[in-house]
Design a protein around this motif. Structure first.
Motif, mmCIF file in Angstrom:
data_model
loop_
_atom_site.group_PDB
_atom_site.id
_atom_site.type_symbol
_atom_site.label_atom_id
_atom_site.label_comp_id
_atom_site.label_asym_id
_atom_site.label_seq_id
_atom_site.Cartn_x
_atom_site.Cartn_y
_atom_site.Cartn_z
ATOM 1 N N GLY A 184 27.690 34.039 -49.459
ATOM 2 C CA GLY A 184 29.016 33.837 -50.390
ATOM 3 C C GLY A 184 29.335 32.348 -50.736
ATOM 4 N N ARG A 185 30.514 32.255 -51.067
ATOM 5 C CA ARG A 185 30.820 30.622 -51.602
ATOM 6 C C ARG A 185 32.141 30.467 -51.095
ATOM 7 N NH1 ARG A 185 28.702 27.497 -55.231
ATOM 8 N NH2 ARG A 185 27.330 28.918 -55.925
ATOM 9 N N SER A 186 32.397 29.403 -50.394
ATOM 10 C CA SER A 186 33.892 28.955 -50.298
ATOM 11 C C SER A 186 34.061 27.335 -50.564
ATOM 12 C CB SER A 186 34.158 29.126 -48.847
ATOM 13 O OG SER A 186 35.553 28.947 -48.466
ATOM 14 N N LEU A 187 35.106 26.923 -51.110
ATOM 15 C CA LEU A 187 35.204 25.482 -51.427
ATOM 16 C C LEU A 187 35.777 25.016 -50.013
ATOM 17 C CD1 LEU A 187 37.344 25.844 -54.441
ATOM 18 C CD2 LEU A 187 34.900 25.527 -54.445
ATOM 19 N N GLY B 96 34.616 23.496 -26.986
ATOM 20 C CA GLY B 96 34.028 22.338 -26.774
ATOM 21 C C GLY B 96 33.688 21.884 -28.180
ATOM 22 N N PHE B 97 33.590 22.916 -29.142
ATOM 23 C CA PHE B 97 33.008 22.575 -30.535
ATOM 24 C C PHE B 97 34.211 21.858 -31.361
ATOM 25 C CE2 PHE B 97 33.139 23.837 -35.010
ATOM 26 C CZ PHE B 97 31.905 23.082 -35.477
ATOM 27 N N PHE B 98 35.293 22.655 -31.005
ATOM 28 C CA PHE B 98 36.499 22.116 -31.778
ATOM 29 C C PHE B 98 36.990 20.946 -31.374
ATOM 30 C CE2 PHE B 98 36.677 26.355 -33.246
ATOM 31 C CZ PHE B 98 36.584 26.344 -34.514
ATOM 32 N N ASP B 99 36.867 20.571 -29.907
ATOM 33 C CA ASP B 99 37.066 19.108 -29.491
ATOM 34 C C ASP B 99 36.242 18.217 -29.991
ATOM 35 O OD1 ASP B 99 39.172 20.120 -27.954
ATOM 36 O OD2 ASP B 99 38.046 20.555 -26.156
ATOM 37 N N LEU B 100 34.960 18.522 -30.628
ATOM 38 C CA LEU B 100 34.206 17.352 -31.132
ATOM 39 C C LEU B 100 35.122 16.565 -32.056
ATOM 40 C CD1 LEU B 100 30.700 19.185 -31.809
ATOM 41 C CD2 LEU B 100 31.386 17.694 -29.927
ATOM 42 N N PRO B 101 34.573 15.314 -32.397
ATOM 43 C CA PRO B 101 35.199 14.560 -33.491
ATOM 44 C C PRO B 101 34.950 15.195 -35.035
ATOM 45 C CG PRO B 101 34.091 12.903 -32.011
ATOM 46 C CD PRO B 101 33.506 14.641 -31.532
ATOM 47 N N LEU B 102 35.690 14.981 -35.599
ATOM 48 C CA LEU B 102 35.704 15.465 -37.133
ATOM 49 C C LEU B 102 34.276 15.340 -37.816
ATOM 50 C CD1 LEU B 102 36.871 17.290 -39.528
ATOM 51 C CD2 LEU B 102 37.811 15.032 -40.334
ATOM 52 N N GLU B 103 33.669 13.784 -37.747
ATOM 53 C CA GLU B 103 32.434 13.710 -38.399
ATOM 54 C C GLU B 103 31.322 14.467 -37.628
ATOM 55 O OE1 GLU B 103 31.800 12.023 -41.212
ATOM 56 O OE2 GLU B 103 34.224 12.154 -41.090
ATOM 57 N N GLU B 104 31.320 14.817 -36.329
ATOM 58 C CA GLU B 104 30.387 15.581 -35.774
ATOM 59 C C GLU B 104 30.367 16.786 -36.268
ATOM 60 O OE1 GLU B 104 27.300 16.293 -33.579
ATOM 61 O OE2 GLU B 104 27.903 14.101 -33.818
ATOM 62 N N LYS B 105 31.622 17.735 -36.416
ATOM 63 C CA LYS B 105 31.905 18.889 -36.890
ATOM 64 C C LYS B 105 31.435 19.237 -38.110
ATOM 65 C CE LYS B 105 36.243 19.691 -35.539
ATOM 66 N NZ LYS B 105 36.892 18.675 -34.719
ATOM 67 N N LYS B 106 31.524 18.256 -38.885
ATOM 68 C CA LYS B 106 31.138 18.022 -40.538
ATOM 69 C C LYS B 106 29.680 18.127 -40.577
ATOM 70 C CE LYS B 106 34.869 15.781 -42.886
ATOM 71 N NZ LYS B 106 35.203 14.634 -43.791
ATOM 72 N N ARG B 107 29.073 17.877 -39.382
ATOM 73 C CA ARG B 107 27.400 18.167 -39.549
ATOM 74 C C ARG B 107 27.076 19.474 -39.716
ATOM 75 N NH1 ARG B 107 23.935 14.178 -37.828
ATOM 76 N NH2 ARG B 107 22.761 15.789 -36.930
ATOM 77 N N TYR B 108 28.009 20.328 -39.440
ATOM 78 C CA TYR B 108 27.611 21.766 -39.579
ATOM 79 C C TYR B 108 28.509 22.567 -40.379
ATOM 80 C CZ TYR B 108 25.810 20.293 -35.044
ATOM 81 O OH TYR B 108 25.185 19.455 -34.032
ATOM 82 N N SER B 109 28.814 21.670 -41.474
ATOM 83 C CA SER B 109 29.676 22.356 -42.570
ATOM 84 C C SER B 109 28.990 23.296 -43.428
ATOM 85 C CB SER B 109 30.235 21.253 -43.377
ATOM 86 O OG SER B 109 31.257 20.336 -42.917
ATOM 87 N N MET B 110 29.895 24.478 -43.808
ATOM 88 C CA MET B 110 28.984 25.552 -44.867
ATOM 89 C C MET B 110 28.256 24.569 -46.077
ATOM 90 S SD MET B 110 32.408 28.011 -44.810
ATOM 91 C CE MET B 110 33.077 28.843 -43.503
ATOM 92 N N ALA B 111 27.206 25.174 -46.121
ATOM 93 C CA ALA B 111 26.747 24.846 -47.579
ATOM 94 C C ALA B 111 27.422 25.507 -48.590
ATOM 95 C CB ALA B 111 25.061 25.286 -47.715
ATOM 96 N N SER B 112 27.213 25.030 -49.782
ATOM 97 C CA SER B 112 28.046 25.501 -51.028
ATOM 98 C C SER B 112 27.959 26.943 -51.399
ATOM 99 C CB SER B 112 27.930 24.533 -52.183
ATOM 100 O OG SER B 112 26.485 24.605 -52.683
ATOM 101 N N ASN B 113 26.548 27.282 -50.909
ATOM 102 C CA ASN B 113 26.235 28.924 -51.371
ATOM 103 C C ASN B 113 26.448 29.873 -50.020
ATOM 104 O OD1 ASN B 113 24.026 27.843 -50.017
ATOM 105 N ND2 ASN B 113 22.675 29.037 -51.075
ATOM 106 N N ASP B 114 26.977 29.289 -49.053
ATOM 107 C CA ASP B 114 27.002 30.076 -47.984
ATOM 108 C C ASP B 114 28.211 29.944 -46.902
ATOM 109 O OD1 ASP B 114 25.910 31.656 -45.694
ATOM 110 O OD2 ASP B 114 24.035 30.301 -45.350
#
Length: 287
Positions: free
Chosen positions: A25-28, A112-130
């Motif tokens: 799917g897709r999510s902005l 533990g995941f949501f306690d990570l710094p934002l830049e670290e969490k962004k490494r696992y951001s959704m791709a534009s088609n997923d």
């Protein structure tokens, strides 16, 4: 833990590049609610303020089913399941056999995941088609009102649909906790499908055959405390498109609301219990 070997896509410190082929799917991309609250706990951006709110009434708890008795074929529990599905579409299960250690580990892993710094969490951001990964799902326009949550979404089954690049290796025990918890949820789902089959005058494995290879996903949600809860919604009203959804709530917070006979009712957590939501697919099969 079963691990699937696959090539990792290119990763930078903001977003995972699109994988080849179709996604889920897709999510902005939208700002992290957790970070908005961290910067200013009194800030409620306009995109989160709803034009309406749900009036939630006090009520008795939703039905509670003893899963250990249901698994043994007790007619009374089967009838309770039938009435819960017919009248509510929701119920809580107790004595489900999931070890307390696994419940603790998955909650600890999520924190533990949501306690990570934002830049670290962004490494696992959704791709534009997923829809797999970190972000917020089903955002389709810049004007859309937003749910007040952050999430990480993972495909579990079939194993070839897993994308291990979305599983943070910096969080100790993350992959093992997800694997163990998912196996327990699969066990419970198969047993519930078997009981539903019997209630629908099918043989025990009827629904499982209709499903073919089961698909399983996990969604971890983070709902920051809000200074104006009367203005926002953690998740917009919806029905689940799945067959069965199993929810593990926080034992100390009543956040989930369900619609029953035209009224919105709170679901008070029972410690260590699981909430089961009958989804649209089961409704279709019942027809």
């Amino acid at each position: 833990m079963v691990r699937q070997e696959e090539m990792d896509p290119q990763v930078d410190n903001t977003v995972i590049e699109d994988d080849q082929g179709l996604g889920w799917g897709r999510s902005l991309p939208v700002p992290s609610v957790q970070e908005i609250v961290r910067r200013d706990s009194w800030c409620v951006p306009e995109r989160y303020i709803r034009d309406y709110m749900l009036l939630c009434l006090l009520s008795p708890n939703i039905p509670v089913i003893d899963f250990s008795l249901l698994s043994k074929g007790h007619e009374r529990e089967q009838m309770k399941l039938y009435m819960a599905c017919k009248d509510w579409g929701f119920f809580q299960i107790i004595n489900h056999g999931v070890p307390e250690d696994i419940l603790y580990r998955i909650k600890n892993t999520m924190a533990g995941f949501f306690d990570l710094p934002l830049e670290e969490k962004k490494r696992y951001s959704m791709a534009s088609n997923d829809l797999q990964g970190y972000g917020q799902a089903y955002v389709v326009s810049e004007e859309q009102k937003l749910d007040r949550n952050d999430l990480i979404f993972l495909m579990i089954l079939p194993t070839e649909m897993r994308k291990l690049n979305y599983c943070p290796t910096v969080v100790p025990d993350f992959r093992d906790a997800v694997e163990l918890f998912s196996m327990e949820m699969n066990r419970i789902t198969v047993e519930l499908l078997a009981n539903h089959s019997l209630l629908m005058n099918m043989d025990k494995h009827g629904l499982l055959r209709l499903h073919g290879a089961l698909k399983q996903a996990m969604r971890m949600n983070y709902y920051p405390t809000c200074c104006r809860p009367d203005l926002v919604l953690g998740v917009s009203p919806h029905s689940d498109g799945s067959s069965i959804t199993i929810l593990l709530q926080d034992d100390d917070i009543t956040g989930l609301q369900i619609k029953h006979k035209g009224e919105w009712l709170p679901v008070k957590p029972i410690p260590k219990a699981l909430v089961v939501n009958i989804g649209d697919v089961i409704e279709v099969f019942r027809i």
